[in-house]
Write an enzyme that holds these catalytic residues in place. Structure first.
Site, PDB file in Angstrom:
ATOM      1  N   LYS A  11       5.949 -89.188  33.680  1.00 16.58           N
ATOM      2  CA  LYS A  11       7.583 -88.629  32.853  1.00 16.58           C
ATOM      3  C   LYS A  11       8.839 -89.470  33.416  1.00 16.58           C
ATOM      4  CE  LYS A  11       4.398 -85.646  31.482  1.00 16.58           C
ATOM      5  NZ  LYS A  11       2.709 -85.813  32.442  1.00 16.58           N
ATOM      6  N   ASP A  45       4.000 -81.301  44.670  1.00 15.99           N
ATOM      7  CA  ASP A  45       4.047 -82.070  42.460  1.00 15.99           C
ATOM      8  C   ASP A  45       5.827 -82.092  42.455  1.00 15.99           C
ATOM      9  OD1 ASP A  45       4.474 -82.560  39.788  1.00 15.99           O
ATOM     10  OD2 ASP A  45       2.425 -81.730  39.886  1.00 15.99           O
ATOM     11  N   ARG A  79      -6.809-104.354  42.467  1.00 11.90           N
ATOM     12  CA  ARG A  79      -7.079-103.077  43.003  1.00 11.90           C
ATOM     13  C   ARG A  79      -6.232-102.681  44.196  1.00 11.90           C
ATOM     14  NH1 ARG A  79     -11.833-100.419  45.063  1.00 11.90           N
ATOM     15  NH2 ARG A  79     -13.059-101.961  44.269  1.00 11.90           N
TER      16      ARG A  79
HETATM   17  C1  LIG Z   1       4.263 -81.239  37.217  1.00 12.16           C
HETATM   18  C2  LIG Z   1       3.014 -82.197  36.357  1.00 12.16           C
HETATM   19  N1  LIG Z   1       2.289 -83.323  36.941  1.00 12.16           N
HETATM   20  C3  LIG Z   1       0.979 -83.250  36.983  1.00 12.16           C
HETATM   21  C4  LIG Z   1       0.782 -83.599  36.359  1.00 12.16           C
HETATM   22  C5  LIG Z   1      -0.174 -84.905  35.861  1.00 12.16           C
HETATM   23  O1  LIG Z   1       0.531 -86.228  35.336  1.00 12.16           O
HETATM   24  P1  LIG Z   1       0.012 -87.212  34.082  1.00 12.16           P
HETATM   25  O2  LIG Z   1      -0.807 -87.054  33.054  1.00 12.16           O
HETATM   26  O3  LIG Z   1       0.302 -88.115  34.160  1.00 12.16           O
HETATM   27  O4  LIG Z   1      -2.315 -87.718  35.337  1.00 12.16           O
HETATM   28  C6  LIG Z   1       1.363 -83.636  34.671  1.00 12.16           C
HETATM   29  C7  LIG Z   1       1.262 -83.637  33.574  1.00 12.16           C
HETATM   30  O5  LIG Z   1       1.560 -83.087  32.231  1.00 12.16           O
HETATM   31  C8  LIG Z   1       2.795 -82.485  35.273  1.00 12.16           C
HETATM   32  O6  LIG Z   1       3.413 -82.068  34.086  1.00 12.16           O
END
Ligand SMILES: Cc1ncc(COP(=O)(O)O)c(C=O)c1O
Length: 399
Positions: free
Chosen positions: A217, A192, A68
């Protein structure tokens, strides 16, 4: 994918594809070194003596103690992401949401205020809507055009959070505008970068403090792992590492291996998926049953010029609204054969989804309007299949 010389990749030493393959990997020029990245499948690590442990406890040793806190396989993934994003360091996490919550909670405390784009991945939006008020963190929302930003400021504002392109309707935030506002008011700027990936944009080079990813993703890219990452300066990442240690959202070494393997082909995947997305967007744009296509690569998209200015390609994601609204959208999604009806995105398989039944569930019509989502909006993650097969499937599903 569009080639632009004005928007350069950040890595100085190697090109982005070489970085994705070799970045963070141990030296492998001796006899018998594994070329594939070894999975350090352990929860804990030995010490040779209590004296060594004492040094660790005093912060004088960088030895691994417990996964961790850190692990050699995670370290490879972290260095690769740091190099791809042009960051001083990176921290990998158990999910994108662990990355987002660790980054935001690392930057904010009770009494602070946050300005965020209203158009966000639904999970990020719900975190801010449902948890932050109880933690004493006030959230102000702004549109992707950033209109009225100054009016949202208070002496307690500490952070600006943006997502661009947005999930699911692909609006863009002007990164120059966002960062000059954040700098002027000494706000921590977090972005993001999941939809763009470091292949298409590098916000840290423009002045953002932290980049967060759902590495589930495109970074991992094969729909086989849940993963996240935060990248930024060494100082910020030290803090985020502590947040991850405290909150427990650390990555498993097996997940790190899948992420590392996926990242090695990130460049070619994104390039081909962008080309496929453009083909799909153009087809949908001409289809008589389609009311509107949301793809920044189309000249008709409201942020097309901005996409050309700040991205090196138009992305692998698109969305569209059917003239028949939700019933037509459901019919389409129920009829696809090659496209899969599934949440998530960025993998090699093309997917379709209705945001109101996935990322944007549990939102009022008012909230959906703010998020630029129609009940009948279909989101498409374009994969690596042959474009003609994708078009044939769309044709039959829309017939
Ligand atoms: C743009 C974006 N940010 C964050 C997330 C969250 O990611 P996670 O599902 O890996 O926790 C997603 C999930 O679809 C996303 O599309």
């Amino acid at each position: 994918m569009k080639k632009k010389t004005s928007v350069k990749h950040v890595s100085k030493k190697y090109g982005p594809q070489t970085t994705a393959i070799h970045g963070g990997e141990p030296a492998r020029h001796g006899v018998g070194a594994p070329v594939g990245t070894p999975i350090c499948r352990t929860s804990t690590f030995t010490f040779s003596s209590t004296a060594e442990m004492k040094l660790w406890a005093e912060g004088k040793s960088k030895a691994y103690i417990y996964s961790r806190y850190g692990n050699p396989t995670l370290a490879v993934a972290e260095q690769k992401i740091a190099e791809l994003e042009g960051a001083g360091a990176a921290v990998v996490t158990a999910s994108g949401m662990a990355a987002i919550s660790s980054a935001l909670l690392g930057a904010l405390k009770c009494g602070d205020e946050l300005i965020s784009t209203a158009q966000l991945y639904g999970g990020s939006y719900r975190l801010m809507r449902d948890l932050f008020p109880d933690m004493g963190i006030k959230v102000h929302q702004v549109g992707t055009d950033l209109a009225g930003l100054e009016g949202l400021l208070s002496p307690r504002t500490k952070c600006l959070y943006v997502e661009t392109p947005t999930n699911p309707t692909l609006r863009l935030v002007d990164l120059d505008k966002a960062i000059s506002f954040a700098k002027k008011h000494r706000l921590t700027a977090i972005i993001d970068n999941t939809f763009a990936t470091p292949v298409l944009q590098n916000p840290l080079a423009m002045g953002f403090d932290m980049v967060v990813h759902s590495a589930t993703k495109a970074l991992a890219g094969h729909s086989d792992v849940i993963a996240g990452a935060v990248a930024g300066s060494k100082e910020w990442m030290k803090r985020i590492q502590h947040m991850v240690i405290y909150l427990g959202g650390s990555m498993d070494p097996g997940a790190a291996y899948l992420l590392i393997r996926g990242m090695k082909t990130l460049g070619v995947r994104v390039e081909r998926q962008c080309a496929n997305a453009m083909t799909v967007a153009k087809f949908l744009d001409k289809h008589p049953k389609v009311a509107r296509v949301h793809y920044p690569g189309l000249v008709s998209h409201p942020d097309h010029k901005l996409a050309k200015k700040q991205m090196r390609g138009f992305g692998t994601m698109l969305a569209f609204d059917l003239k028949g609204g939700l019933p037509a959208a459901r019919k389409f999604c129920d009829r696809v054969r090659l496209f899969l009806l599934a949440a998530s995105l960025g993998g090699v398989e093309s997917l379709v989804i209705l945001p109101i039944y996935s990322s944007h569930y549990n939102m009022s019509l008012e909230e959906l309007k703010h998020a630029n989502v129609e009940p009948g909006t279909v989101r498409v993650s374009v994969g690596l299949e042959d474009a003609e097969d994708l078009i044939a499937d769309l044709k039959q599903a829309l017939a």
